[in-house]
Write a protein that holds these residues in place. Structure first.
Motif, mmCIF file in Angstrom:
data_model
loop_
_atom_site.group_PDB
_atom_site.id
_atom_site.type_symbol
_atom_site.label_atom_id
_atom_site.label_comp_id
_atom_site.label_asym_id
_atom_site.label_seq_id
_atom_site.Cartn_x
_atom_site.Cartn_y
_atom_site.Cartn_z
ATOM 1 N N LEU A 336 1.027 -1.198 0.212
ATOM 2 C CA LEU A 336 -0.165 0.208 -0.022
ATOM 3 C C LEU A 336 0.900 1.168 0.030
ATOM 4 N N ASP A 337 2.142 1.194 0.616
ATOM 5 C CA ASP A 337 2.928 2.319 0.788
ATOM 6 C C ASP A 337 4.299 1.718 0.925
ATOM 7 N N LYS A 338 5.299 2.523 1.050
ATOM 8 C CA LYS A 338 6.927 1.929 1.327
ATOM 9 C C LYS A 338 6.628 1.093 2.485
ATOM 10 N N THR A 339 5.972 1.495 3.593
ATOM 11 C CA THR A 339 5.971 0.567 4.816
ATOM 12 C C THR A 339 4.781 0.207 5.359
ATOM 13 N N ASP A 340 3.676 -0.086 4.345
ATOM 14 C CA ASP A 340 2.508 -0.378 4.720
ATOM 15 C C ASP A 340 1.784 -1.549 3.643
ATOM 16 N N TYR A 341 1.485 -2.620 4.331
ATOM 17 C CA TYR A 341 1.226 -3.801 3.575
ATOM 18 C C TYR A 341 -0.299 -4.488 3.955
ATOM 19 N N LEU A 342 -0.901 -4.997 2.864
ATOM 20 C CA LEU A 342 -1.952 -5.827 3.288
ATOM 21 C C LEU A 342 -1.645 -7.271 2.981
ATOM 22 N N LEU A 343 -1.904 -8.118 3.718
ATOM 23 C CA LEU A 343 -1.244 -9.588 3.799
ATOM 24 C C LEU A 343 -2.615 -10.476 4.047
ATOM 25 N N TYR A 344 -2.768 -11.463 3.154
ATOM 26 C CA TYR A 344 -3.792 -12.523 3.241
ATOM 27 C C TYR A 344 -3.164 -13.648 4.027
ATOM 28 N N THR A 345 -3.625 -13.698 5.262
ATOM 29 C CA THR A 345 -3.093 -15.137 6.001
ATOM 30 C C THR A 345 -3.790 -16.123 5.777
ATOM 31 N N GLU A 346 -5.008 -16.088 4.984
ATOM 32 C CA GLU A 346 -5.898 -17.072 4.648
ATOM 33 C C GLU A 346 -6.221 -16.958 3.158
ATOM 34 N N GLY A 347 -6.625 -17.802 2.410
ATOM 35 C CA GLY A 347 -6.968 -17.496 0.968
ATOM 36 C C GLY A 347 -7.892 -18.724 0.434
ATOM 37 N N SER A 348 -7.940 -18.619 -0.940
ATOM 38 C CA SER A 348 -9.021 -19.250 -1.641
ATOM 39 C C SER A 348 -8.572 -20.736 -1.639
ATOM 40 N N GLU A 349 -7.293 -21.038 -1.584
ATOM 41 C CA GLU A 349 -6.924 -22.600 -1.513
ATOM 42 C C GLU A 349 -7.509 -23.271 -0.375
ATOM 43 N N ASN A 356 -17.564 -19.498 7.078
ATOM 44 C CA ASN A 356 -18.548 -18.769 7.200
ATOM 45 C C ASN A 356 -18.147 -17.244 7.858
ATOM 46 N N ARG A 357 -17.033 -16.777 7.223
ATOM 47 C CA ARG A 357 -16.793 -15.537 7.413
ATOM 48 C C ARG A 357 -15.893 -15.135 6.160
ATOM 49 N N LEU A 358 -15.385 -13.803 6.233
ATOM 50 C CA LEU A 358 -14.387 -13.354 5.167
ATOM 51 C C LEU A 358 -12.820 -13.897 5.640
ATOM 52 N N PRO A 359 -12.182 -14.258 4.699
ATOM 53 C CA PRO A 359 -10.656 -14.689 4.955
ATOM 54 C C PRO A 359 -10.228 -13.582 5.811
ATOM 55 N N CYS A 360 -9.060 -14.228 6.634
ATOM 56 C CA CYS A 360 -8.395 -12.939 7.539
ATOM 57 C C CYS A 360 -7.321 -12.376 6.440
ATOM 58 N N ALA A 361 -7.193 -11.160 6.600
ATOM 59 C CA ALA A 361 -6.227 -10.101 5.886
ATOM 60 C C ALA A 361 -5.833 -9.122 6.937
ATOM 61 N N VAL A 362 -4.571 -8.997 7.091
ATOM 62 C CA VAL A 362 -4.166 -8.116 8.302
ATOM 63 C C VAL A 362 -3.263 -7.015 7.446
ATOM 64 N N ARG A 363 -3.383 -5.574 8.109
ATOM 65 C CA ARG A 363 -2.621 -4.792 7.652
ATOM 66 C C ARG A 363 -1.365 -4.509 8.430
ATOM 67 N N ILE A 364 -0.222 -4.304 7.771
ATOM 68 C CA ILE A 364 0.990 -4.412 8.626
ATOM 69 C C ILE A 364 1.786 -3.120 8.240
ATOM 70 N N ARG A 365 1.931 -2.251 9.407
ATOM 71 C CA ARG A 365 2.763 -1.093 9.158
ATOM 72 C C ARG A 365 4.092 -1.037 9.904
ATOM 73 N N HIS A 366 5.030 -1.229 9.004
ATOM 74 C CA HIS A 366 6.407 -1.338 9.588
ATOM 75 C C HIS A 366 6.960 0.065 9.882
#
Length: 433
Positions: A336-349, A356-366
């Protein structure tokens, strides 16, 4: 336009010494290789605590843990823990006048346990509490109240609801996870993420627990705490500050707690090479700045120090046009930016854990003054590996345990001030799972 990379899922290690004892699946790996580290006492003493009228439920749980059920083959086979009748003590003879009054019920459980200990002059290694189910939104739940009551006495426990045992379909699926919880609380390590140099890379998860007056909603107390893990998910210890009732006192106690944690971290073996602090969503700028100042003063003790904020924010999501359901694959990392990321820790596979919910995705700000690709990739990869490390269940939610464990601890600390608990062994055990 955003760029993304795909992180590969690390396998799981089932031995600290044999590099060939790895597997891509937690359950299959532990069945094939056995646990990463067995419990010190392979024949622990367990107490089943249940009120009058629920002996059949206790027997059903005991037999399922001993002999297995469904795909789970039992504690002796999977976790190498024996479970014979002479290892088990029933603690019963009490009744619940109102099963929905969780505070009163917790007191009855604690009184029954204390009376049994005084009569028999022994303390089992673990108490298995069978109790009524409570609503997820109920802050005064039987689970939290009972666990808190026992923790005040320095006692470890595993909670199981009557409703779960009586639901044959759910029970068959859940017994493996109950056994996993028992094994971990008894001091075993089921698996570790197959991550290089993980033993010398330490992660501290920062945490805070706040208690409020239910009538006025005013804050009554706040407790600062830390959890310490290796970057392969192996839990080291937790440290709990004293309860405070003022913001100024809280910051002073946060500073004291973190300094004590760093002292213990520096004494770990092997000597830590790098240190990363993970901040949860509710940590303020002032709290983060104080933590950065304290850790930076210890810079000489580590080759590298990193600061990361990890949050789950529904306003950030991605669509994968190459996936049939448009859900990105696990490990998709979007910059998302130089030190800002969106990471999918769960996914389609792997749909089952999040069906029964949305897959987990976390925002990581370094938080770094000199962002470079290599350290940032390592920081993000570390978060990804910790999302695979949850020992609460074989199919646990893919959320980094440095933050998730803190959430579990925070709920229980609303009812129990562990700084008053006698016996430091609680800090080294995963009582909160």
């Amino acid at each position: 336009m955003f760029t993304y990379t795909s992180l590969q899922k690390s396998g799981f290690k089932f031995s600290p010494d044999d590099p060939l004892m790895v597997h891509d699946d937690r359950m299959r790996g532990i069945i094939r290789w056995g646990p990463y580290r067995k419990v010190a006492n392979p024949a622990p003493r367990l107490a089943f605590v249940f009120p009058e009228g629920y002996r059949d439920a206790a027997n059903a749980l005991y037999l399922a843990l001993r002999n297995g059920i469904g795909a789970f083959k039992g504690l002796p086979s999977v976790f190498k823990i024996s479970l014979e009748k002479d290892q088990v003590a029933p603690i019963t003879g009490f009744t619940l006048r109102n099963r929905y009054d969780h505070h009163e019920s917790a007191q009855r459980y604690r009184d029954a346990i204390q009376a049994w200990i005084q009569t028999n002059k022994e303390t089992p290694d673990l108490f298995i509490n069978l109790h009524p189910r409570s609503m997820a939104w109920d802050e005064d739940s039987a689970y939290a109240a009972t666990k808190a009551a026992l923790l005040k006495e320095g006692l470890m426990s595993q909670n199981v609801t009557f409703d779960l045992i009586q639901n044959s379909t759910q029970f068959e699926w859940a017994v493996a996870n109950i056994a996993l919880g028992l094994f971990v609380k008894l001091g075993g390590i089921p698996w570790a993420v197959n991550r290089p140099n993980a033993e010398s890379d330490i992660v501290i998860g920062m945490g805070r627990s706040e208690s409020y007056d239910p009538r006025t909603r005013e804050r009554e107390r706040v407790i600062a705490f830390t959890t310490c893990l290796q970057s392969n998910g192996i839990y080291q210890f937790a440290h709990f500050g004293r309860a405070c009732d003022a913001d100024t006192d809280h910051l002073q106690e946060l500073e004291r707690t973190l300094k004590l944690t760093l002292t213990r971290v520096r004494g770990l073996r092997p000597e830590p090479r790098s240190l990363t602090l993970h901040f949860p969503k509710d940590f303020s700028f002032e709290e983060r700045a104080l933590c950065r100042k304290i850790v930076t003063e210890a810079q000489a003790s580590f080759q590298r120090i990193e600061f990361v904020k990890i949050t789950e924010e529904e306003r950030f999501f991605a669509i994968d046009d190459e996936s049939p359901d448009q859900v990105p694959r696990r490990g998709t990392c979007i910059r998302l930016d130089k030190t800002d990321y969106l990471l999918y820790t769960e996914g389609s596979e792997e749909r089952q854990p999040w069906a029964n919910r949305l897959p987990c995705a976390v925002r990581i700000r370094h938080f770094t003054d000199q962002p470079t690709d290599l350290p940032t990739r390592d920081v993000v990869g570390q978060v990804f590996d910790l999302s695979l490390s949850n020992w609460r269940a074989f199919n646990a939610r893919g959320f980094p345990v440095s933050i998730y464990y803190s959430e579990l601890i925070s709920r229980i600390l609303r009812k129990a001030d562990l700084s008053q608990v006698q016996g430091e062994h609680i800090a080294d055990r995963m009582w909160f799972l």
